[in-house]
Design an enzyme around this catalytic site. Structure first.
Site, PDB file in Angstrom:
ATOM      1  N   ARG A 151       0.871  -1.171   0.000  1.00 50.15           N
ATOM      2  CA  ARG A 151       0.000   0.000   0.000  1.00 50.15           C
ATOM      3  C   ARG A 151       0.911   1.224   0.000  1.00 50.15           C
ATOM      4  O   ARG A 151       2.048   1.173   0.494  1.00 50.15           O
ATOM      5  CB  ARG A 151      -0.903   0.019   1.230  1.00 50.15           C
ATOM      6  CG  ARG A 151      -1.797  -1.201   1.368  1.00 50.15           C
ATOM      7  CD  ARG A 151      -2.588  -1.152   2.670  1.00 50.15           C
ATOM      8  NE  ARG A 151      -3.491  -2.296   2.790  1.00 50.15           N
ATOM      9  CZ  ARG A 151      -3.183  -3.436   3.390  1.00 50.15           C
ATOM     10  NH1 ARG A 151      -1.981  -3.591   3.927  1.00 50.15           N
ATOM     11  NH2 ARG A 151      -4.062  -4.416   3.454  1.00 50.15           N
TER      12      ARG A 151
ATOM     13  N   ARG B 270      -0.769  -2.102  -6.817  1.00 55.50           N
ATOM     14  CA  ARG B 270      -0.871  -3.212  -5.857  1.00 55.50           C
ATOM     15  C   ARG B 270      -1.802  -4.286  -6.416  1.00 55.50           C
ATOM     16  O   ARG B 270      -1.509  -5.485  -6.310  1.00 55.50           O
ATOM     17  CB  ARG B 270      -1.387  -2.665  -4.519  1.00 55.50           C
ATOM     18  CG  ARG B 270      -1.704  -3.710  -3.453  1.00 55.50           C
ATOM     19  CD  ARG B 270      -2.053  -2.987  -2.156  1.00 55.50           C
ATOM     20  NE  ARG B 270      -2.875  -3.773  -1.266  1.00 55.50           N
ATOM     21  CZ  ARG B 270      -2.410  -4.624  -0.352  1.00 55.50           C
ATOM     22  NH1 ARG B 270      -1.109  -4.814  -0.243  1.00 55.50           N
ATOM     23  NH2 ARG B 270      -3.231  -5.275   0.441  1.00 55.50           N
TER      24      ARG B 270
ATOM     25  N   HIS C  85      -3.749  -9.527   3.457  1.00 55.14           N
ATOM     26  CA  HIS C  85      -5.196  -9.627   3.613  1.00 55.14           C
ATOM     27  C   HIS C  85      -5.535 -10.511   4.809  1.00 55.14           C
ATOM     28  O   HIS C  85      -4.975 -11.591   4.973  1.00 55.14           O
ATOM     29  CB  HIS C  85      -5.839 -10.234   2.361  1.00 55.14           C
ATOM     30  CG  HIS C  85      -5.890  -9.300   1.205  1.00 55.14           C
ATOM     31  ND1 HIS C  85      -6.063  -9.720  -0.102  1.00 55.14           N
ATOM     32  CD2 HIS C  85      -5.813  -7.941   1.140  1.00 55.14           C
ATOM     33  CE1 HIS C  85      -6.072  -8.672  -0.909  1.00 55.14           C
ATOM     34  NE2 HIS C  85      -5.922  -7.592  -0.188  1.00 55.14           N
TER      35      HIS C  85
ATOM     36  N   HIS D  65      -2.595   2.788  -6.100  1.00 53.40           N
ATOM     37  CA  HIS D  65      -3.129   1.561  -5.490  1.00 53.40           C
ATOM     38  C   HIS D  65      -3.392   0.490  -6.530  1.00 53.40           C
ATOM     39  O   HIS D  65      -3.337  -0.716  -6.222  1.00 53.40           O
ATOM     40  CB  HIS D  65      -4.408   1.870  -4.716  1.00 53.40           C
ATOM     41  CG  HIS D  65      -4.823   0.778  -3.778  1.00 53.40           C
ATOM     42  ND1 HIS D  65      -4.113   0.467  -2.632  1.00 53.40           N
ATOM     43  CD2 HIS D  65      -5.855  -0.107  -3.820  1.00 53.40           C
ATOM     44  CE1 HIS D  65      -4.691  -0.544  -2.006  1.00 53.40           C
ATOM     45  NE2 HIS D  65      -5.743  -0.915  -2.711  1.00 53.40           N
TER      46      HIS D  65
ATOM     47  N   TYR E   2      -9.155 -11.542  -6.963  1.00 50.66           N
ATOM     48  CA  TYR E   2      -8.205 -11.490  -8.075  1.00 50.66           C
ATOM     49  C   TYR E   2      -8.368 -12.671  -9.020  1.00 50.66           C
ATOM     50  O   TYR E   2      -7.998 -12.575 -10.189  1.00 50.66           O
ATOM     51  CB  TYR E   2      -6.774 -11.410  -7.536  1.00 50.66           C
ATOM     52  CG  TYR E   2      -6.517 -10.116  -6.805  1.00 50.66           C
ATOM     53  CD1 TYR E   2      -6.382  -8.919  -7.511  1.00 50.66           C
ATOM     54  CD2 TYR E   2      -6.428 -10.065  -5.421  1.00 50.66           C
ATOM     55  CE1 TYR E   2      -6.167  -7.726  -6.852  1.00 50.66           C
ATOM     56  CE2 TYR E   2      -6.213  -8.887  -4.754  1.00 50.66           C
ATOM     57  CZ  TYR E   2      -6.085  -7.717  -5.474  1.00 50.66           C
ATOM     58  OH  TYR E   2      -5.889  -6.519  -4.811  1.00 50.66           O
TER      59      TYR E   2
ATOM     60  N   LYS F  80      -2.358  -2.907   7.818  1.00 49.31           N
ATOM     61  CA  LYS F  80      -3.604  -2.577   8.489  1.00 49.31           C
ATOM     62  C   LYS F  80      -3.766  -3.406   9.759  1.00 49.31           C
ATOM     63  O   LYS F  80      -3.349  -4.557   9.820  1.00 49.31           O
ATOM     64  CB  LYS F  80      -4.789  -2.837   7.557  1.00 49.31           C
ATOM     65  CG  LYS F  80      -4.942  -1.800   6.450  1.00 49.31           C
ATOM     66  CD  LYS F  80      -6.217  -2.036   5.668  1.00 49.31           C
ATOM     67  CE  LYS F  80      -6.445  -0.944   4.641  1.00 49.31           C
ATOM     68  NZ  LYS F  80      -7.712  -1.144   3.880  1.00 49.31           N
TER      69      LYS F  80
END
Length: 321
Positions: free
Chosen positions: A171, A267, A290, A264, A299, A196
């Site tokens: 990110r 990514r 994730h 982004h 994806y 995150k």
């Protein structure tokens, strides 16, 4: 520190105001959410309380919140929908209110069942929009911006940042949080980033990314102490994400790319291109950081859609039909 409510303007009673401040502190100190996320949640809950002030005829107390019925929550969602809010924004607002309610329950202040009893608005699931590999490489190439009136070191800096996004799946906040001491220069084939939720993950760094970072460091005119930021702005301070976003916007226009070609999106491209070349989904999940595999599985749909488009465009039977 999380933002505090204005004592005279906050649309709720004193006991709710105190609980709100405690909730914000928990979001930032315990859950370690970003300032941007905390601010967004805080704003959404204030909007909810503002609605209740008009809906109930006065500032809501904790007892008022505990007495809410599902119809009150639906009235709030309907009012927000009438203001033109999208389903995604409505869902985020409801999620913020539920987070506040959970905090009230955990701290034995109030039990609010109405928020959980109302279904979240349905939103269409949008797929990530990756950039094609040739275009992604062009965004990373300093020569793409050769005609811009900018110092060579600035062009090299932006190329290094974008190389980390595409080459490591970072990110933009993760790339800009790296310190000089953590710089992945030649010989340093691994970095650790804080993602995150305060989760750390280690990532391999390919030689092309190492070379881009080394090129930037060789050109950067500012002293970069080991504990200071790796990437700096024109005056030597920490680099703002907006600067990188603006650089990509300029290149996007020059390359004829759509508005979805953002930092982004690099990514997304990292994940999609790995998957299309046989990358393992679980490994890609770990690389991206994730929490849920279902997020990474999006994806597979992107790659599947790309294959279907190629089939429709080039297969003789598809074109004949």
């Amino acid at each position: 520190m999380p933002e505090q409510p204005e004592p005279l303007l906050f649309p709720a009673a004193e006991d709710v105001r105190e609980a709100y401040a405690d909730w914000l502190l928990g979001l930032s100190a315990e859950r370690r959410l970003s300032r941007h996320t905390v601010d967004a949640y805080a704003r959404d809950v204030r909007i909810f309380l503002q609605f209740l002030q008009g809906h109930l005829g006065g500032p809501a107390t904790l007892a008022d919140l505990a007495a809410l019925a599902p119809r009150d929550v639906r009235a709030f969602l309907a009012a927000r929908r009438a203001e033109g809010l999208s389903s995604r924004s409505l869902m985020r607002g409801l999620a913020a209110a539920r987070s506040f309610a959970r905090r009230l329950t955990r701290t034995d202040r109030a039990q609010i069942s109405a928020l959980a009893a109302v279904r979240s608005p349905k939103i269409p699931r949008s797929l990530p929009k990756p950039i094609a590999a040739p275009a992604a490489r062009a965004l990373l190439d300093v020569e793409t911006r050769a005609g811009e009136e900018r110092d060579d070191w600035v062009l090299a800096r932006d190329a290094a940042v974008l190389s980390l996004l595409y080459g490591c799946g970072l990110r933009i906040s993760e790339a800009l949080s790296l310190t000089r001491g953590e710089a992945p220069v030649p010989g340093v084939g691994r970095i650790e980033v804080l993602g995150k939720g305060g989760k750390r993950r280690q990532l391999p760094v390919i030689a092309a990314v190492q070379a881009a970072v080394a090129d930037y460091l060789a050109r950067c005119p500012w002293p970069l102490p080991p504990e200071g930021p790796l990437f700096v702005g024109a005056k030597g301070g920490p680099l703002s994400p907006r600067i990188v976003q603006a650089a990509v916007a300029r290149m996007r226009g020059a390359l004829g790319l759509p508005d979805s070609a953002t930092p982004h999106a690099l990514r997304h491209s990292f994940a999609t291109h790995l998957l299309s070349r046989g990358g393992d989904l679980r490994t890609i999940q770990e690389l991206l950081g994730h929490a849920s595999l279902s997020t990474t599985q999006l994806y597979t749909e992107v790659d599947g859609a790309r294959l279907m488009a190629i089939h429709a465009a080039y297969h003789p039977r598809a074109r004949a039909g």
